[in-house]
Design a protein around this motif. Sequence first.
Motif, PDB file in Angstrom:
ATOM      1  N   THR A 802       0.853  -1.185   0.000  1.00  0.00           N
ATOM      2  CA  THR A 802       0.000   0.000   0.000  1.00  0.00           C
ATOM      3  C   THR A 802       0.883   1.227   0.000  1.00  0.00           C
ATOM      4  O   THR A 802       2.009   1.205   0.498  1.00  0.00           O
ATOM      5  CB  THR A 802      -0.929   0.041   1.232  1.00  0.00           C
ATOM      6  N   ARG A 803       0.337   2.303  -0.545  1.00  0.00           N
ATOM      7  CA  ARG A 803       1.107   3.529  -0.665  1.00  0.00           C
ATOM      8  C   ARG A 803       1.350   4.152   0.694  1.00  0.00           C
ATOM      9  O   ARG A 803       0.504   4.087   1.577  1.00  0.00           O
ATOM     10  CB  ARG A 803       0.386   4.527  -1.573  1.00  0.00           C
ATOM     11  N   ASN A 804       2.512   4.776   0.797  1.00  0.00           N
ATOM     12  CA  ASN A 804       2.856   5.459   2.038  1.00  0.00           C
ATOM     13  C   ASN A 804       3.320   6.886   1.752  1.00  0.00           C
ATOM     14  O   ASN A 804       2.592   7.835   1.987  1.00  0.00           O
ATOM     15  CB  ASN A 804       3.948   4.683   2.775  1.00  0.00           C
ATOM     16  N   THR A 805       4.521   7.045   1.223  1.00  0.00           N
ATOM     17  CA  THR A 805       5.025   8.358   0.819  1.00  0.00           C
ATOM     18  C   THR A 805       5.511   8.243  -0.618  1.00  0.00           C
ATOM     19  O   THR A 805       5.369   7.188  -1.253  1.00  0.00           O
ATOM     20  CB  THR A 805       6.175   8.821   1.727  1.00  0.00           C
ATOM     21  N   ASP A 806       6.103   9.328  -1.117  1.00  0.00           N
ATOM     22  CA  ASP A 806       6.581   9.291  -2.503  1.00  0.00           C
ATOM     23  C   ASP A 806       7.872   8.508  -2.646  1.00  0.00           C
ATOM     24  O   ASP A 806       8.388   8.369  -3.752  1.00  0.00           O
ATOM     25  CB  ASP A 806       6.763  10.705  -3.046  1.00  0.00           C
ATOM     26  N   ALA A 832       9.201  -3.415 -11.384  1.00  0.00           N
ATOM     27  CA  ALA A 832       8.450  -4.366 -12.201  1.00  0.00           C
ATOM     28  C   ALA A 832       9.094  -4.500 -13.578  1.00  0.00           C
ATOM     29  O   ALA A 832       9.362  -3.503 -14.256  1.00  0.00           O
ATOM     30  CB  ALA A 832       6.997  -3.920 -12.336  1.00  0.00           C
ATOM     31  N   GLY A 833       9.358  -5.756 -13.951  1.00  0.00           N
ATOM     32  CA  GLY A 833       9.932  -6.045 -15.258  1.00  0.00           C
ATOM     33  C   GLY A 833      11.440  -6.046 -15.303  1.00  0.00           C
ATOM     34  O   GLY A 833      12.015  -6.483 -16.302  1.00  0.00           O
ATOM     35  N   GLY A 858       7.409   7.290  -8.659  1.00  0.00           N
ATOM     36  CA  GLY A 858       6.814   7.078  -9.967  1.00  0.00           C
ATOM     37  C   GLY A 858       7.058   5.722 -10.558  1.00  0.00           C
ATOM     38  O   GLY A 858       6.433   5.354 -11.562  1.00  0.00           O
ATOM     39  N   GLU A 859       7.990   4.927  -9.999  1.00  0.00           N
ATOM     40  CA  GLU A 859       8.261   3.592 -10.525  1.00  0.00           C
ATOM     41  C   GLU A 859       7.250   2.590  -9.950  1.00  0.00           C
ATOM     42  O   GLU A 859       6.718   2.764  -8.853  1.00  0.00           O
ATOM     43  CB  GLU A 859       9.676   3.150 -10.167  1.00  0.00           C
ATOM     44  N   ILE A 883       2.817  -1.870  -7.696  1.00  0.00           N
ATOM     45  CA  ILE A 883       2.249  -0.646  -7.138  1.00  0.00           C
ATOM     46  C   ILE A 883       3.156   0.514  -7.496  1.00  0.00           C
ATOM     47  O   ILE A 883       4.382   0.397  -7.476  1.00  0.00           O
ATOM     48  CB  ILE A 883       2.068  -0.750  -5.601  1.00  0.00           C
ATOM     49  N   GLU A 884       2.527   1.612  -7.890  1.00  0.00           N
ATOM     50  CA  GLU A 884       3.298   2.814  -8.221  1.00  0.00           C
ATOM     51  C   GLU A 884       3.656   3.549  -6.937  1.00  0.00           C
ATOM     52  O   GLU A 884       2.818   3.750  -6.059  1.00  0.00           O
ATOM     53  CB  GLU A 884       2.482   3.728  -9.133  1.00  0.00           C
ATOM     54  N   VAL A 885       4.916   3.955  -6.853  1.00  0.00           N
ATOM     55  CA  VAL A 885       5.393   4.630  -5.649  1.00  0.00           C
ATOM     56  C   VAL A 885       5.003   6.102  -5.728  1.00  0.00           C
ATOM     57  O   VAL A 885       5.550   6.866  -6.530  1.00  0.00           O
ATOM     58  CB  VAL A 885       6.915   4.493  -5.490  1.00  0.00           C
ATOM     59  N   LYS A 886       4.058   6.479  -4.928  1.00  0.00           N
ATOM     60  CA  LYS A 886       3.687   7.879  -4.780  1.00  0.00           C
ATOM     61  C   LYS A 886       2.979   8.041  -3.448  1.00  0.00           C
ATOM     62  O   LYS A 886       2.523   7.065  -2.845  1.00  0.00           O
ATOM     63  CB  LYS A 886       2.816   8.361  -5.928  1.00  0.00           C
TER      64      LYS A 886
END
Length: 1643
Positions: A802-806, A832-833, A858-859, A883-886
């Motif tokens: 789950t998202r936390n910070t950027d 990923a990838g 953003g990754e 999950i995208e890091v933001k």
Amino acid sequence: MTCCSHLSISRQKIAVDSELGGTMMALPFYQKHHEHYDRAYRHKELQSTLSQYQKEEKRKSAVYSHGSTAYTRGSAAYRHGSAAAYSHESAAAYSHGSAAYGHESAAYSHGSAAYSHGSAAHSRRSAAYSLGSESLSKMSSGYDHESAAHSRRAAAYSLGSESLSKMSAAYDHESAALSRRSAAYSLGSEAYSHGLKDSNIMIEDRSYKLSPKAKRAKQSLFSEEKENKAIDYVVPVFTGRQVYVSGITDTEQERIKESAAYIARRNLFATGEGISATRAATSSSTEEQHEKKSRKVAIRESAERLALKKTLEETEEFHRKLNEDKLLHAPEFVIKPRSHTVWEKQNVKLHCTVTGWPEPRLTWYKNNVPINVHTHPGKYIIESRYGMHSLEINKCDFEDTAQYRASAMNVKGELSAYASLVVKRYKGEFDESCFHAGTVTMPLSFGVTPQGYASKFEIHFVDKFEVSFGREGETMSLGCTVIIHPDIKRFHPEIQWYRNGVLITPSKWVQMHWSGERATLTFAHANKEDEGLYTLRVVMGDYYEQYSAYVFVRDADAEMPGAPASPLDVECLDANKDYVIISWKQPAVDGGSPVLGYFIDKCEVGTTRWSQCNETPVKFARFPVTGLIEGRSYIFRVRAVNKAGISIPSRVSEPVAALDPADRARLRSHPSAPWTGQIIVTEEEPAEGVVPGPPSDLHVIEATKNYVVLSWKPPGERGHEGVMYFVEKCTAGTENWQRVNSEIPVKSPRFAVFDLAEGKSYRFRVRCCNSAGIGEPSEATEATVVGDKLDIPKAPGRIIPTRNTDTSVVVTWTESKDAKELVGYYVEASIAGSGHWEPSNNNPVKGTRFICHGLLTGENYIFRVRAVNAAGLSEYSQESEAIEVKAAIAAPSPPYDITVLESVHDSIVLGWKQPKIIGGAEITGYYVNYREVIDGVPGKWNEANIKPVSERAYRIHNLKENMVYQFQVAAANLAGVGTPSPPTRSFKCEEWTIAVPGPPHDLLCTEVRKDSLVLLWKPPVYIGRNPITGYYVDVKETEATDEHWRSVNEKPIANKFLKVSGLKEGVSYLFRVRATNQAGVGKPSDTTDPVIAETRPGTKEMEVDVDDNGVISLNFECDQMSPDSKFVWSKNYEPIEDESRLAFDAKGGKSKAAFKDLGEDDLGIYSCAVTDTDGVSSSYTIDEEEMKRLLALSHEHKFPTVPLKSELAAELLEKGQVRFWLQAEKLSGNAKVNFVFNDKEIVNGEKYKMKVDHNTGLIEMIMDKIEDNDEGTYTFQLQDGKATNQSSLVLIGDVFKKLQNEADFQRQEWFRKQGPHFVEYLGWEVTADCNVLLKCKVANIKKETHIVWYKDGREIMVDEEHDFKDGVCTLLISEFSKKDAGIYEVILKDDRGKDKSKLKLVEAAFADLMNEVCRKIAVSATELKIQSTAEGIRLFSFVNYYLEDLQVSWLHNDAKIKYTDRVKTGVTGEQIWLQISEPTPQDKGKYIMELFDGKTTHTRKLDLSGQAFDEACIEFQRLKQAAVAEKNRARILGGLPDVVTIQEGKALNLTCNVWGDPVPEVTWLKNEKPLTADAHCILKYESGKSASFTMTGVNTIDSGRYGILVKNKYGTEISDFTVSVFIPEGEDEVSQPASSKGDKKKV
């Protein structure tokens, strides 16, 4: 009265018991609230307290003796104490001490027990008290009142005296003098010793409660005699509440009384005497109770005590001898040094007490540097006595603020204790005399806890440490600035650091420091064990705040590529005499290949030699290490191994001693509890020579496929000596027992059995042995299958990110099923990838949740988890969803600074500022609420708007005129509506009628740089009676007062923006704006938030660009964007709504605004701001001049040319080739070049070679040979895309001829150099010896090469062949002169060819050479010197060589000398001289010799005057006289032979010439005697010139040595000759004188 007193005691007992939870045991009173202390520590503290108390008692011996007198006279009847002497506070404290025993008699027993540790000294003092009792009883009447009161208060001891006599034997170790000492413990004796004769202080009846919370020990502020005397340990202070709380009274006498009262209470409290008191005042008439003790009872008690004392002494002596060989143990700090905070110029003393055997040697360190008292004389005083050590620091200053370490060491190990010292500057509220030298004691008020200063503390953290990343082996530091309000100067916070919730203590790995403002935690050598969640807790009294952040420690680079990471958390478990179990945690990184196992290394403490414990790697993360030496300490480390290699070692374990656990416990501690009075004596005496029985409770405690660990209990029957053990095994189902350790028995009741077959079942048993023999075996264990009992855990499941910070993501999972002894989990992350996994943690985390930090914003990441226990690491879990890091979205914080912008009779316009935290998403709108306030009472909230408003200003309608309202605003984003702002102050809804405008609003600072920023604002809602004509911008520094507001602009500006310049870098500023109209200047706006003038790292400016098509664009780049950030463009700080003139494009972190047709309509300031960032913005101004520049640049790009660095040029190459070349600025790979000569294209062939270098832009054409038909124009035509260019070179006429000639010469030179040739042609140089050296430098020489020299066509013969060393050929011409002029030539030749070089040394060339030769000669001239001769004085100088071409002239006193017969000049050899004959005083002066080489005049100077002239004249006269004497002296000019041989009978005639002026006298000698003339010897001397010697008829007697002596006044000369007469055998012979001359001697 008595009943009331007993009732008070009972109530106070109940109160104390209830406060302590009914857990009061037989402990000293000061330990009842410190139950977390271990028993040994309580015992040591008790000893320390009693020792201090005994010292106090000794100084009050007179009072004890006085009490003893009263007791010995039979005053057995005592009253319950007078209430007037002590307050009810004291009574409560005394009841507190007595409550542990339940009745008053136990209080006496408690006091007896407490004094038992020093009873011997008490007994001696008691005897002295009794001996002096008779004399003391006769003291003055001043003590009578004290004695009476003393006897009235001693009744507490008579209560239960019968039971006391029965119990005293159990409690007192050495109390033989107890009866004589009892009166010394009487109530209030210390108070009387201090002169408190009438204590009638009335204090309220309430119990003083001890805090149940454990506090840090505070240093006492009291002492008996001096306030500055240090006390090792004192009990808590109990003072009456009505007495001055500060502890500082008005007069010194009151302070003495107060201290004396405290000492009395404390001493009574320490003895545990049960005393009660009531409110009643002192009364002269009180009842007395008397109780007498029979003599029989007293004798019986005394005998029992003496018997018990003897038994105890014998028992202690026996145990002392019994354990003498087991006393060795490592150092241990009984009392550790405490940290201190002191003021400047104070002294401080650090104390510690250390035990250990042999006695440890203690060293003090400051910041890990040993303290040397000799290098700082008088600064440090170090003392050590009986295990008690101290370090005293005199006159502390700021440099003494440091961490101090006491290091104790003996043969068993080393141990350190740490204490910090903070030195602060005192600003002077109190006089410096309050701080007494020698201790850290402070004024009494300083002891008040912080609650006495403030009801609540506000603790804030500034400049906090964030999530940190380190690497193994590096130094890391965490720091945080702490601000505490209110600031109490003499009370310092307690700084605590925690890792994963565990309090951190200083060690060699981690150091702590508190500067008074900033707390730091430093890792000297980071390891993976240091990874975790770190918490800084700041405690101020009962208040504390804390801050936490995670610290990650990455693996160090492996020594071998592919090797695994190092293990971690190496610990020693189950240590025994020769055996210890080592455990560790597996690393998260295996290096790319599975870990094959681990190697365990050990090292004895005090050495540096590591030895490997296992030959083959073990996979199980526990390993038993055997073969240790009993009594020695060891440290351990672990290394992981895979197929690539071995990891770097882990951090070493803590030292562990190879000792029996019982021995270790016995050696580390003293008796674990205060003396209880009970002695247990076993029935069976120790036996010797007894064969030990079988061990018991044998079982397998751990089994792996590599080993099995057995554990058992020692036998009950083993005799007095120690036992050892033999371990036996057998295969299950058989009775074939085999001894495992057949050679050496083990000492520990633990044993690891190796070399077992995996999968087989075994049984084990143990036998004991000693010197008497081997005992029976124990019962065998159950069959044990060899294999790992602990399974590798299963993989975790359900990985949910789950998202936390950027830069971080929270990962959760479900725990592994059926996992046993789980150590934790490792989390890995991967983009990923990519397929590349990185560990997120290097220290296993417990729990099922972890925050992965350090991710790229953003990754998209995926995650996986694996579990770990001692058996190994589980399989990886399934990969999580990407999950995208933001940053996670949250509701925004409340808006703030809400103000009224306009008010009319039924509406109000509000303005506010955007929330400081927008929650990770753009603000979608605001909601406004309002409520009426009637008579100060607010009503219910009403919604002002249903739909959110996007502006930060809103008009609230339908309000009531003259009604008072409050407002609140809430912001909303995608996450929802945030918390509303606090209610505003009350505003009245009324019509504004002022003429000036209202305040501007919505101020915004953008484009903040180190010296400027741009301020934006919106116009006032209320404009006043006239339109707004402009604005004023005000500025001030944030910390400045309102008087420092100043206007940035002198005249009002019409724009709603202003660039403020001239700011100071790093200074914080506030801004405000005022609007103005014809009526005047209106109210200022609300101020902005503080803005610091700084250019933040990574700040980028807007750039203008013109592309290849001539399109002009503005470009802005931002690397701080969040996923929701957007670029917002504006012109003149107004949003651009018309996009007909601009085209916008944004990709990633870059945005471009391209002009479609730049013109005058586009002039202005263009700015770009990035939303959802910390104010990232920039601007660019396009004025008329900039527009013209950009349009010109655009034209160049539309119609491009290939830029040239250089035009076409020609140059000659080594072989005479001609190179044509030019260089372009840059060329693409598709660039083309055409080569044209006289309008005709030429191509690559034999004559022309073309080359184009697209990387450097270099274009060249090489012509092999230039000929007559190559005259003309050469052109290079370039084309690169649509860009073109050309360059030409004209070679005609003289330019062409010159180039052709040079090319032909260069070609010839190249051919010449193919054989031996001259690199440097023939030349000359003049050597230091003034010789001429002809030389040339040659090259391409080989062994067969010859060199021939010629002059004027004639070969010069050279004696030696030249070896061509260094490629130089030389010809040396010595004594060069005109005859050497001519033409010189040298020829080189061999089979490859020849080369020659000529040098003409004629005419001018010869003149130049001669000038150089003369110059060298002149330079070689020595300084002038003086020489006296017989003719006069000569001045001379030497040169290396003289030529007539060198012109010499002499000057006397700067005038040229005219040469005469008396003054002459000349050259003799290499000497140039000036002769002055018959010198006179006129010849004195300065002489200069000038040497002219044809170009330059060289001079040599001499001063011939003064002493130099006088000495020269004296020498001249002496030489002149010597010359005259030499000229006129008598001398023999010749004619005499050396030897004359003559025949006997012949005549001898010799003649010689003499000379002298005056005429000399002549004397002939024979054998050095004068010869007299006679007939036989005729002597003649004629005209003073000729002397003759004639002998007629010589005979043999005439043979001898003859001589002639001439003499005059100038000298004498002798000439000798020898005459030899022989007798012939035949005919007569004529004598033939010898031809040589006779010897001459001058006399």
